[in-house]
Design a protein around this motif. Structure first.
Motif, short mmCIF file in Angstrom:
data_model
loop_
_atom_site.label_atom_id
_atom_site.label_comp_id
_atom_site.label_asym_id
_atom_site.label_seq_id
_atom_site.Cartn_x
_atom_site.Cartn_y
_atom_site.Cartn_z
N VAL A 14 0.86 -1.19 0.00
CA VAL A 14 0.00 0.00 0.00
C VAL A 14 0.89 1.23 0.00
CG1 VAL A 14 -1.79 1.30 1.21
CG2 VAL A 14 -1.82 -1.21 1.26
N ILE A 15 0.73 2.09 -1.02
CA ILE A 15 1.46 3.36 -1.07
C ILE A 15 0.48 4.47 -0.75
CG2 ILE A 15 2.86 4.93 -2.47
CD1 ILE A 15 3.64 2.58 -4.22
N ALA A 16 0.65 5.09 0.42
CA ALA A 16 -0.24 6.16 0.87
C ALA A 16 0.37 7.51 0.51
CB ALA A 16 -0.47 6.07 2.38
N LEU A 17 -0.29 8.23 -0.39
CA LEU A 17 0.22 9.51 -0.88
C LEU A 17 -0.46 10.67 -0.17
CD1 LEU A 17 0.25 8.59 -4.66
CD2 LEU A 17 2.22 8.66 -3.10
N ASP A 18 0.32 11.70 0.10
CA ASP A 18 -0.18 12.88 0.79
C ASP A 18 -1.03 13.71 -0.17
OD1 ASP A 18 -0.40 14.85 2.81
OD2 ASP A 18 1.22 15.99 1.87
N ALA A 19 -2.28 13.96 0.20
CA ALA A 19 -3.19 14.70 -0.68
C ALA A 19 -2.68 16.09 -1.00
CB ALA A 19 -4.58 14.78 -0.04
N GLU A 20 -2.00 16.72 -0.06
CA GLU A 20 -1.53 18.09 -0.28
C GLU A 20 -0.40 18.15 -1.30
OE1 GLU A 20 -0.87 20.54 3.06
OE2 GLU A 20 -2.54 19.71 4.20
N GLN A 21 0.26 17.01 -1.55
CA GLN A 21 1.27 16.97 -2.59
C GLN A 21 0.73 16.37 -3.89
OE1 GLN A 21 5.40 15.94 -1.04
NE2 GLN A 21 4.15 15.33 0.72
N LEU A 22 -0.30 15.56 -3.76
CA LEU A 22 -0.89 14.93 -4.93
C LEU A 22 -1.70 15.92 -5.76
CD1 LEU A 22 -1.48 12.19 -6.42
CD2 LEU A 22 -3.54 12.05 -5.00
N LEU A 23 -2.38 16.85 -5.08
CA LEU A 23 -3.29 17.79 -5.74
C LEU A 23 -2.74 19.20 -5.74
CD1 LEU A 23 -6.69 16.64 -4.21
CD2 LEU A 23 -5.76 16.05 -6.45
N PRO A 24 -3.18 20.02 -6.68
CA PRO A 24 -2.83 21.44 -6.63
C PRO A 24 -3.29 22.04 -5.31
CG PRO A 24 -3.81 20.90 -8.74
CD PRO A 24 -3.99 19.69 -7.86
N ALA A 25 -2.57 23.02 -4.82
CA ALA A 25 -2.89 23.62 -3.52
C ALA A 25 -4.30 24.18 -3.47
CB ALA A 25 -1.87 24.72 -3.20
N ASN A 26 -4.79 24.72 -4.59
CA ASN A 26 -6.12 25.32 -4.56
C ASN A 26 -7.23 24.29 -4.61
OD1 ASN A 26 -5.64 24.57 -7.16
ND2 ASN A 26 -5.90 26.60 -8.04
N LEU A 27 -6.90 22.99 -4.60
CA LEU A 27 -7.90 21.95 -4.44
C LEU A 27 -7.91 21.42 -3.02
CD1 LEU A 27 -7.75 19.80 -7.70
CD2 LEU A 27 -9.60 21.26 -6.89
N ILE A 28 -6.97 21.85 -2.21
CA ILE A 28 -6.90 21.38 -0.83
C ILE A 28 -7.67 22.32 0.08
CG2 ILE A 28 -5.35 20.89 1.09
CD1 ILE A 28 -5.34 18.83 -1.15
N ALA A 29 -7.48 23.61 -0.08
CA ALA A 29 -8.17 24.60 0.76
C ALA A 29 -8.69 25.72 -0.12
CB ALA A 29 -7.22 25.15 1.82
N GLU A 30 -9.84 26.21 0.23
CA GLU A 30 -10.43 27.30 -0.53
C GLU A 30 -9.66 28.59 -0.23
OE1 GLU A 30 -12.67 26.72 -2.62
OE2 GLU A 30 -13.45 24.76 -2.01
N HIS A 31 -9.05 29.18 -1.25
CA HIS A 31 -8.38 30.47 -1.07
C HIS A 31 -8.18 31.10 -2.42
CE1 HIS A 31 -4.63 28.84 -2.66
NE2 HIS A 31 -4.79 27.81 -1.87
N GLU A 32 -7.83 32.37 -2.43
CA GLU A 32 -7.58 33.05 -3.68
C GLU A 32 -6.27 32.56 -4.28
OE1 GLU A 32 -9.48 35.18 -5.34
OE2 GLU A 32 -11.03 34.84 -3.81
N PRO A 33 -6.23 32.32 -5.61
CA PRO A 33 -4.99 31.89 -6.24
C PRO A 33 -3.88 32.91 -6.03
CG PRO A 33 -6.86 31.63 -7.72
CD PRO A 33 -7.34 32.43 -6.55
N VAL A 34 -2.67 32.42 -5.87
CA VAL A 34 -1.52 33.32 -5.71
C VAL A 34 -0.69 33.29 -6.97
CG1 VAL A 34 -1.46 33.08 -3.21
CG2 VAL A 34 -0.21 31.45 -4.63
N ALA A 35 0.27 34.19 -7.05
CA ALA A 35 1.02 34.35 -8.29
C ALA A 35 1.78 33.10 -8.69
CB ALA A 35 1.99 35.53 -8.14
N ASP A 36 2.30 32.36 -7.70
CA ASP A 36 3.11 31.19 -8.02
C ASP A 36 2.34 29.89 -7.84
OD1 ASP A 36 2.85 31.22 -5.31
OD2 ASP A 36 4.97 30.81 -4.88
N GLU A 37 1.00 29.94 -7.92
CA GLU A 37 0.16 28.76 -7.71
C GLU A 37 0.54 27.63 -8.65
OE1 GLU A 37 -2.19 26.79 -5.58
OE2 GLU A 37 -2.89 28.84 -5.45
N THR A 38 0.70 27.94 -9.95
CA THR A 38 1.01 26.90 -10.93
C THR A 38 2.35 26.26 -10.63
OG1 THR A 38 -0.30 27.99 -12.65
CG2 THR A 38 1.39 26.43 -13.36
N THR A 39 3.36 27.08 -10.31
CA THR A 39 4.68 26.54 -10.00
C THR A 39 4.64 25.63 -8.79
OG1 THR A 39 5.76 28.48 -10.95
CG2 THR A 39 7.05 27.13 -9.42
N GLU A 40 3.94 26.06 -7.74
CA GLU A 40 3.85 25.26 -6.53
C GLU A 40 3.11 23.95 -6.79
OE1 GLU A 40 4.60 24.24 -2.63
OE2 GLU A 40 5.40 25.87 -3.85
#
Length: 214
Positions: A14-40
């Motif tokens: 079983v490989i358990a992956l961290d959701a915060e690294q698997l998904l874009p940050a703006n899919l983890i918590a509701e917030h306004e996109p930041v300038a480096d969102e795509t890079t992060e």
């Protein structure tokens, strides 16, 4: 080529992956996109591919193991697809205005599964809903996992000192041996499981190559 082993007799990893690294940050918590969102988001996704590639290269025996790729989401919610179109347009064919987190996680795990299948690894994916530590441990028990590999969450020093992460709880409570994979421990040139290397000017990101099949 080795002798074929039926799925029922294969070692279950079983490989358990961290959701915060698997998904874009703006899919983890509701917030306004930041300038480096795509890079992060790209860096997070790259780190997950890197984790799976390391496990493939160092742990998985393609003809003898079956891999369960899982992640756990603590909530649902939706986000405007336009905020992640640059990095994730290839994951979705539908034109819905909103994509929920579960759907995005399923798509991401699906691409990792396809990459492992391409190099001969038998794989199953599942997105769990609820407390990551609780749900992942339940999943390992249900599927009689013989080895749990945990992608360690990226956490700041304050969070590390004050609380256990879901990964820490899994290490303490899992019914089977557990391997923790920290991004800081992975070599820069580890092969990437799928997708091109992270686009950047940094030399350590441009040297990755696809995983070789066995």
């Amino acid at each position: 080529m080795g002798t074929y082993v039926p799925l029922s007799l294969r070692r279950k990893i079983v490989i358990a992956l961290d959701a915060e690294q698997l998904l874009p940050a703006n899919l983890i918590a509701e917030h306004e996109p930041v300038a480096d969102e795509t890079t992060e988001s790209t860096r997070n996704r790259y780190s997950t591919f890197k984790t799976v590639a390391w496990v493939k290269a160092n742990i998985i025996r393609a003809t003898e193991d079956h891999v369960f790729l899982v992640t756990a989401l603590t909530n649902g919610g939706a986000i405007d697809k336009s905020t992640m179109a640059v990095m994730w347009d290839s994951l979705f064919s539908e034109q819905d205005a909103h994509i929920d987190r579960k759907q995005a996680a399923e798509a991401a795990l699906g691409r990792l599964s396809q990459a492992l299948s391409a190099v001969g690894v038998s794989c199953t994916t599942e997105v769990l809903l609820g407390s990551p530590a609780e749900k992942i441990l339940e999943y390992v028990h249900l599927h009689r996992g013989e080895l749990l590999v945990v992608q360690y969450p990226v956490r700041g020093p304050v969070a590390r000192s004050l609380t256990y992460s879901w990964a820490d709880w899994c290490v303490q409570s899992a019914e089977c041996p557990t391997v923790v994979v920290k991004q800081s421990d992975l070599p820069d040139n580890v092969a990437v499981a799928l997708d091109p290397p992270l686009p950047t000017t940094s030399a350590d990101m441009t040297s990755a190559e696809p995983v070789d099949s066995e």
